[in-house]
Motif scaffolding. Structure first.
Motif, PDB file in Angstrom:
ATOM      1  N   ASP A  81       0.856  -1.183   0.000  1.00 31.22           N
ATOM      2  CA  ASP A  81       0.000   0.000   0.000  1.00 31.22           C
ATOM      3  C   ASP A  81       0.899   1.242   0.000  1.00 31.22           C
ATOM      4  O   ASP A  81       1.581   1.515   0.996  1.00 31.22           O
ATOM      5  N   PRO A  82       0.911   2.019  -1.087  1.00 28.28           N
ATOM      6  CA  PRO A  82       1.809   3.173  -1.162  1.00 28.28           C
ATOM      7  C   PRO A  82       1.253   4.434  -0.502  1.00 28.28           C
ATOM      8  O   PRO A  82       1.925   5.469  -0.480  1.00 28.28           O
ATOM      9  N   ASP A  83       0.056   4.359   0.042  1.00 28.95           N
ATOM     10  CA  ASP A  83      -0.599   5.538   0.615  1.00 28.95           C
ATOM     11  C   ASP A  83      -0.092   5.775   2.038  1.00 28.95           C
ATOM     12  O   ASP A  83      -0.782   5.516   3.030  1.00 28.95           O
ATOM     13  N   VAL A  84       1.130   6.276   2.120  1.00 33.14           N
ATOM     14  CA  VAL A  84       1.761   6.557   3.410  1.00 33.14           C
ATOM     15  C   VAL A  84       2.371   7.949   3.364  1.00 33.14           C
ATOM     16  O   VAL A  84       2.734   8.458   2.298  1.00 33.14           O
ATOM     17  N   GLN A  85       2.483   8.557   4.518  1.00 31.98           N
ATOM     18  CA  GLN A  85       3.138   9.851   4.604  1.00 31.98           C
ATOM     19  C   GLN A  85       4.643   9.669   4.504  1.00 31.98           C
ATOM     20  O   GLN A  85       5.200   8.681   4.992  1.00 31.98           O
ATOM     21  N   ARG A  86       5.291  10.640   3.888  1.00 29.75           N
ATOM     22  CA  ARG A  86       6.735  10.578   3.722  1.00 29.75           C
ATOM     23  C   ARG A  86       7.411  10.498   5.086  1.00 29.75           C
ATOM     24  O   ARG A  86       7.076  11.232   6.006  1.00 29.75           O
ATOM     25  N   GLN A  87       8.332   9.584   5.209  1.00 31.29           N
ATOM     26  CA  GLN A  87       9.066   9.419   6.459  1.00 31.29           C
ATOM     27  C   GLN A  87      10.472   8.941   6.144  1.00 31.29           C
ATOM     28  O   GLN A  87      10.672   8.089   5.265  1.00 31.29           O
ATOM     29  N   ARG A  88      11.440   9.468   6.831  1.00 31.66           N
ATOM     30  CA  ARG A  88      12.830   9.083   6.613  1.00 31.66           C
ATOM     31  C   ARG A  88      13.405   8.529   7.917  1.00 31.66           C
ATOM     32  O   ARG A  88      13.144   9.056   9.000  1.00 31.66           O
ATOM     33  N   LEU A  89      14.146   7.456   7.782  1.00 29.07           N
ATOM     34  CA  LEU A  89      14.776   6.809   8.928  1.00 29.07           C
ATOM     35  C   LEU A  89      16.272   6.782   8.675  1.00 29.07           C
ATOM     36  O   LEU A  89      16.728   6.257   7.653  1.00 29.07           O
ATOM     37  N   GLU A  90      17.049   7.372   9.567  1.00 25.82           N
ATOM     38  CA  GLU A  90      18.504   7.392   9.413  1.00 25.82           C
ATOM     39  C   GLU A  90      19.124   6.619  10.568  1.00 25.82           C
ATOM     40  O   GLU A  90      18.936   6.972  11.732  1.00 25.82           O
ATOM     41  N   VAL A  91      19.851   5.561  10.217  1.00 27.75           N
ATOM     42  CA  VAL A  91      20.394   4.641  11.212  1.00 27.75           C
ATOM     43  C   VAL A  91      21.915   4.771  11.249  1.00 27.75           C
ATOM     44  O   VAL A  91      22.594   4.416  10.281  1.00 27.75           O
ATOM     45  N   LEU A 103      10.305   5.602   3.777  1.00 30.03           N
ATOM     46  CA  LEU A 103       9.110   4.781   3.856  1.00 30.03           C
ATOM     47  C   LEU A 103       8.481   4.684   2.469  1.00 30.03           C
ATOM     48  O   LEU A 103       8.107   5.688   1.866  1.00 30.03           O
ATOM     49  N   ALA A 104       8.361   3.449   1.963  1.00 35.98           N
ATOM     50  CA  ALA A 104       7.864   3.230   0.607  1.00 35.98           C
ATOM     51  C   ALA A 104       6.413   2.782   0.581  1.00 35.98           C
ATOM     52  O   ALA A 104       5.742   2.901  -0.445  1.00 35.98           O
ATOM     53  N   GLY A 105       5.938   2.227   1.683  1.00 39.07           N
ATOM     54  CA  GLY A 105       4.567   1.727   1.696  1.00 39.07           C
ATOM     55  C   GLY A 105       4.312   0.911   2.945  1.00 39.07           C
ATOM     56  O   GLY A 105       5.096   0.925   3.899  1.00 39.07           O
ATOM     57  N   GLY A 124      20.181   0.417  -3.338  1.00 38.80           N
ATOM     58  CA  GLY A 124      18.762   0.404  -3.004  1.00 38.80           C
ATOM     59  C   GLY A 124      18.280  -0.957  -2.538  1.00 38.80           C
ATOM     60  O   GLY A 124      19.049  -1.911  -2.410  1.00 38.80           O
ATOM     61  N   GLY A 125      17.012  -1.049  -2.255  1.00 43.03           N
ATOM     62  CA  GLY A 125      16.445  -2.332  -1.860  1.00 43.03           C
ATOM     63  C   GLY A 125      15.328  -2.174  -0.852  1.00 43.03           C
ATOM     64  O   GLY A 125      15.224  -1.154  -0.160  1.00 43.03           O
ATOM     65  N   ILE A 126      14.468  -3.185  -0.812  1.00 42.12           N
ATOM     66  CA  ILE A 126      13.357  -3.224   0.137  1.00 42.12           C
ATOM     67  C   ILE A 126      13.841  -3.801   1.462  1.00 42.12           C
ATOM     68  O   ILE A 126      14.572  -4.795   1.497  1.00 42.12           O
ATOM     69  N   PHE A 127      13.400  -3.186   2.556  1.00 42.57           N
ATOM     70  CA  PHE A 127      13.780  -3.630   3.895  1.00 42.57           C
ATOM     71  C   PHE A 127      12.525  -3.702   4.754  1.00 42.57           C
ATOM     72  O   PHE A 127      11.816  -2.699   4.907  1.00 42.57           O
ATOM     73  N   VAL A 128      12.233  -4.891   5.267  1.00 44.72           N
ATOM     74  CA  VAL A 128      11.074  -5.081   6.135  1.00 44.72           C
ATOM     75  C   VAL A 128      11.504  -5.846   7.388  1.00 44.72           C
ATOM     76  O   VAL A 128      11.627  -7.070   7.373  1.00 44.72           O
TER      77      VAL A 128
END
Length: 210
Positions: A81-91, A103-105, A124-128
């Motif tokens: 679901d791509p309907d998310v507010q923009r969010q950035r996580l810096e680790v 945040l991609a979805g 790049g890449g998906i991380f869950v």
């Protein structure tokens, strides 16, 4: 953390990618068999490979990983679901500097939602990641990883048909075995309010450096 050569890391990455390729090929017809293949392959890597997160001095006595038997009810094919507010996580990490995620979805599972993060740097890449209610007891306190495609942990599926999201493949990050590693851990949007009796359990006694 013991120094690991770049070529050891390269070999580890290649083996992980190859393992997940075999898993994807088998999982369509036999998800439980694919899980057995994955559990055995990951156990072999963690017990013996030079780039294993288990400290070298502990590998000889390492009893192997502990996995919950496969539960087919925890395998899903889900649209993101791509309907998310923009969010950035810096680790911040000890070896890779600050690792940024966008945040991609979101994945809507029957047992709760999981945020889908995009690694916003080279490759790049998906991380869950996923942290369940058993974290700190049966499962690792910081949560586990479900998908981390830049490092090969990819269970398949597509944008059009949905991603394969199989909680039986949740695995411990490197910092579960040696706190000298710095790992991105599960943020609030990747925390489930239920126990997930699937995947890798906490490392066996003697596997972790304190």
């Amino acid at each position: 953390m013991t120094a690991i050569s770049a070529l050891d890391v390269l070999d580890w990455r290649r083996r992980v990618h190859a393992l997940y390729a075999r898993v994807r090929a088998e999982s369509e017809s036999d998800p439980a068999g694919a899980h057995e293949l994955w559990a055995a392959g990951r156990d072999e890597l963690v017990r013996t490979h030079p780039a294993s997160p288990v400290p070298p001095e502990r590998r000889a006595g390492f009893a192997g990983l502990r996995h919950v038997p496969y539960d087919p009810s925890l395998r899903f094919v889900l649209a993101v679901d791509p309907d998310v507010q923009r969010q950035r996580l810096e680790v911040p990490t000890a070896t890779d500097g600050v690792v940024p995620f966008e945040l991609a979805g979101r994945l809507h599972l029957p047992i709760g939602d999981l945020d889908v993060w995009w690694l916003d740097s080279y490759g790049g890449g998906i991380f869950v990641p996923v942290k369940d209610a058993a974290a700190g007891r049966a499962t690792y306190g910081g949560g586990r990883y479900l998908l981390d495609t830049v490092k090969g942990a990819d269970l398949g599926g597509s944008v059009d048909d949905g991603l394969v999201v199989d909680l039986n493949f949740a695995y411990n990050p490197s910092c579960a075995y040696d706190p000298a590693w710095t790992c991105p851990l599960a943020p609030p949007g990747n925390t489930l309010g239920v126990e997930v009796a699937a995947g890798e359990l906490v490392p066996p006694a003697g596997a972790v450096t304190r």
